[in-house]
Design an enzyme around this catalytic site. Sequence first.
Site, PDB file in Angstrom:
ATOM      1  N   GLU A   1     -16.874   7.036   8.185  1.00  0.00           N
ATOM      2  CA  GLU A   1     -15.716   7.773   8.671  1.00  0.00           C
ATOM      3  C   GLU A   1     -15.459   8.977   7.774  1.00  0.00           C
ATOM      4  OE1 GLU A   1     -11.787   6.028   8.165  1.00  0.00           O
ATOM      5  OE2 GLU A   1     -12.724   4.264   7.304  1.00  0.00           O
TER       6      GLU A   1
ATOM      7  N   CYS B   1     -12.864   1.977   9.321  1.00  0.00           N
ATOM      8  CA  CYS B   1     -13.651   1.114   8.429  1.00  0.00           C
ATOM      9  C   CYS B   1     -14.406   0.016   9.179  1.00  0.00           C
ATOM     10  CB  CYS B   1     -12.738   0.490   7.377  1.00  0.00           C
ATOM     11  SG  CYS B   1     -11.833   1.722   6.436  1.00  0.00           S
TER      12      CYS B   1
ATOM     13  N   HIS C   1     -12.485  -6.923   4.938  1.00  0.00           N
ATOM     14  CA  HIS C   1     -12.436  -5.489   4.631  1.00  0.00           C
ATOM     15  C   HIS C   1     -11.442  -5.299   3.486  1.00  0.00           C
ATOM     16  CE1 HIS C   1     -11.801  -1.294   4.618  1.00  0.00           C
ATOM     17  NE2 HIS C   1     -10.623  -1.342   5.213  1.00  0.00           N
TER      18      HIS C   1
HETATM   19  N1  COA Z   1       2.615  -4.850 -12.358  1.00  0.00           N
HETATM   20  C1  COA Z   1       2.098  -5.593 -11.353  1.00  0.00           C
HETATM   21  N2  COA Z   1       2.289  -5.312 -10.011  1.00  0.00           N
HETATM   22  C2  COA Z   1       3.035  -4.229  -9.708  1.00  0.00           C
HETATM   23  C3  COA Z   1       3.610  -3.415 -10.707  1.00  0.00           C
HETATM   24  C4  COA Z   1       3.378  -3.767 -12.091  1.00  0.00           C
HETATM   25  N3  COA Z   1       3.860  -3.032 -13.087  1.00  0.00           N
HETATM   26  N4  COA Z   1       4.288  -2.435 -10.083  1.00  0.00           N
HETATM   27  C5  COA Z   1       4.159  -2.622  -8.756  1.00  0.00           C
HETATM   28  N5  COA Z   1       3.397  -3.712  -8.517  1.00  0.00           N
HETATM   29  C6  COA Z   1       2.938  -4.255  -7.229  1.00  0.00           C
HETATM   30  C7  COA Z   1       3.995  -4.272  -6.133  1.00  0.00           C
HETATM   31  O1  COA Z   1       4.840  -5.402  -6.239  1.00  0.00           O
HETATM   32  C8  COA Z   1       3.108  -4.333  -4.894  1.00  0.00           C
HETATM   33  O2  COA Z   1       2.596  -5.630  -4.709  1.00  0.00           O
HETATM   34  P1  COA Z   1       2.914  -6.443  -3.350  1.00  0.00           P
HETATM   35  O3  COA Z   1       2.461  -5.592  -2.221  1.00  0.00           O
HETATM   36  O4  COA Z   1       2.092  -7.683  -3.486  1.00  0.00           O
HETATM   37  O5  COA Z   1       4.377  -6.676  -3.366  1.00  0.00           O
HETATM   38  C9  COA Z   1       1.896  -3.457  -5.296  1.00  0.00           C
HETATM   39  O6  COA Z   1       1.943  -3.376  -6.729  1.00  0.00           O
HETATM   40  C10 COA Z   1       1.921  -2.056  -4.715  1.00  0.00           C
HETATM   41  O7  COA Z   1       3.190  -1.502  -4.967  1.00  0.00           O
HETATM   42  P2  COA Z   1       3.886  -0.581  -3.875  1.00  0.00           P
HETATM   43  O8  COA Z   1       5.213  -0.188  -4.378  1.00  0.00           O
HETATM   44  O9  COA Z   1       3.812  -1.237  -2.530  1.00  0.00           O
HETATM   45  O10 COA Z   1       2.884   0.666  -3.927  1.00  0.00           O
HETATM   46  P3  COA Z   1       2.873   1.987  -3.091  1.00  0.00           P
HETATM   47  O11 COA Z   1       4.107   2.207  -2.313  1.00  0.00           O
HETATM   48  O12 COA Z   1       2.504   3.042  -4.064  1.00  0.00           O
HETATM   49  O13 COA Z   1       1.680   1.796  -2.009  1.00  0.00           O
HETATM   50  C11 COA Z   1      -0.324   1.135  -0.932  1.00  0.00           C
HETATM   51  C12 COA Z   1       0.551   0.967  -2.171  1.00  0.00           C
HETATM   52  C13 COA Z   1      -1.489   0.165  -1.011  1.00  0.00           C
HETATM   53  C14 COA Z   1       0.474   0.863   0.342  1.00  0.00           C
HETATM   54  C15 COA Z   1      -0.854   2.618  -0.913  1.00  0.00           C
HETATM   55  O14 COA Z   1      -1.669   2.813  -2.035  1.00  0.00           O
HETATM   56  C16 COA Z   1      -1.630   2.945   0.328  1.00  0.00           C
HETATM   57  O15 COA Z   1      -1.088   3.298   1.364  1.00  0.00           O
HETATM   58  N6  COA Z   1      -2.994   2.849   0.277  1.00  0.00           N
HETATM   59  C17 COA Z   1      -3.836   3.022   1.429  1.00  0.00           C
HETATM   60  C18 COA Z   1      -3.816   1.763   2.283  1.00  0.00           C
HETATM   61  C19 COA Z   1      -4.919   1.789   3.303  1.00  0.00           C
HETATM   62  O16 COA Z   1      -6.033   2.102   2.969  1.00  0.00           O
HETATM   63  N7  COA Z   1      -4.619   1.459   4.565  1.00  0.00           N
HETATM   64  C20 COA Z   1      -5.569   1.619   5.635  1.00  0.00           C
HETATM   65  C21 COA Z   1      -6.613   0.609   5.732  1.00  0.00           C
HETATM   66  S1  COA Z   1      -6.121  -1.037   5.921  1.00  0.00           S
END
Ligand code: COA
Length: 396
Positions: free
Chosen positions: A84, A116, A238
């Site tokens: 992709e 993906c 995935h």
């Molecule tokens: N120590 C440990 N864990 C921590 C932390 C710390 N200091 N700070 C935050 N976290 C955890 C949060 O609790 C969360 O875990 P949970 O989801 O199990 O509750 C995780 O880290 C991510 O935190 P979050 O605030 O949700 O991160 P974010 O808003 O920055 O976004 C994603 C994370 C993954 C949603 C973002 O990176 C994203 O959109 N990625 C792309 C996703 C993707 O590829 N989707 C399409 C295909 S499926």
Amino acid sequence: MTGSALRVGIHDLAFATAHQVLDLGALAEHNGVDANKYYIGIGQTEMSVPAADEDIVTMGAQAAAQILERHGADGIRTLLFATESGIDQSKSAGVFVHSLLGMGENCRVVELKQACYSATAALQFALGIVARDPREKVLVIASDVARYALDSSGEPTQGAAAVAFLVTADPALVEIEPVTGLYTDDIADFWRPNYLSTALVDGKFSLAAYLRSLEGAWSEYRDRGGVGFDQIDRFCYHQPFTKMAVKAHDRLVTIAGAGLDREARRAQLDASLEMNRRTGNSYTASIYVGLLSLLEHDDADLAGRRIGFFSYGSGSVSEFFTGVVQPGYRAVLRVDADARALDDRAPIGFPRYRRLHQDVDAVAGEDYATAVETPGPFRFAGVSEHVRRYERTTHA
Ligand code: COA
């Protein structure tokens, strides 16, 4: 039909990644967040970063070269390239690989796209080709560079890697079983418009969509006669980031009413996360990098064990299916070479990562030559007259 049923599946599976690596601690520092948000919260420690002369073709060719080195190209009449992060709107990236590897001209080569998911579509199409004529061998390549905008929430879930696998009758690695469960849903959770080089994502929505699709695909898999959860020994998902697979497996355990404690759940999954944690997201390749990781890092003898696969591609299309690990599978693996591919990557600092990210867009439409950087066997040499030029390196 008489006699035993034809067995078809994955005969060999090879891995490649980009030759530079960024520790996600550097990104965390830039973003002013605790590094454990990335290391633990999303389950990623590093991301592979392509040099300017590396892309989906060079990684895909490096993975496929290992297959051809072992089995030769004779009899491979189909090459399916799943990606992709395509490098042309018309020509298949597979044709460049076919040429770099000196494969015979009596071959059909095509690129497949559905986020993906498309490497799994390629696998299923390949199984069909082999089932119709067991003399056929199909080379599948899945290769992607996951890119999100700088300073976006998706940035820590970037990465790059490729796999190549050979689909044949009487496979030596994993026999793929016939029952599958499918689920398609027209949604905008993750996509990349033609005018952007980086993906757009509604992160939280994509996580929920992934889990809903798992439920839909599992349900159809069971309705069509798929085995029960307790007959599956390991799971491979995935992995846009490895924590996603953990969340998915927890959900499947709940849906299936399996009642496993955390330790038992993780034992079915953890080995499949090792390599993706270090490459970062590799889109189409990630589930098959997960398979390789499982086969290489699980201490148990997996011969005869059944693996459940869940393949998800945003937009969205997903599939649940199973495969059985074959006796003698360890002899097929390239454990040391795959460890080296990860360990030998050159660490880069944050400024270089940013510059490489920005440079992808800087040269669109112009002739240019790339500096010789990759230590890999193939390189992207640049563009002249709008044509991408690839070449073997002296390391080939
Ligand atoms: N120590 C440990 N864990 C921590 C932390 C710390 N200091 N700070 C935050 N976290 C955890 C949060 O609790 C969360 O875990 P949970 O989801 O199990 O509750 C995780 O880290 C991510 O935190 P979050 O605030 O949700 O991160 P974010 O808003 O920055 O976004 C994603 C994370 C993954 C949603 C973002 O990176 C994203 O959109 N990625 C792309 C996703 C993707 O590829 N989707 C399409 C295909 S499926």
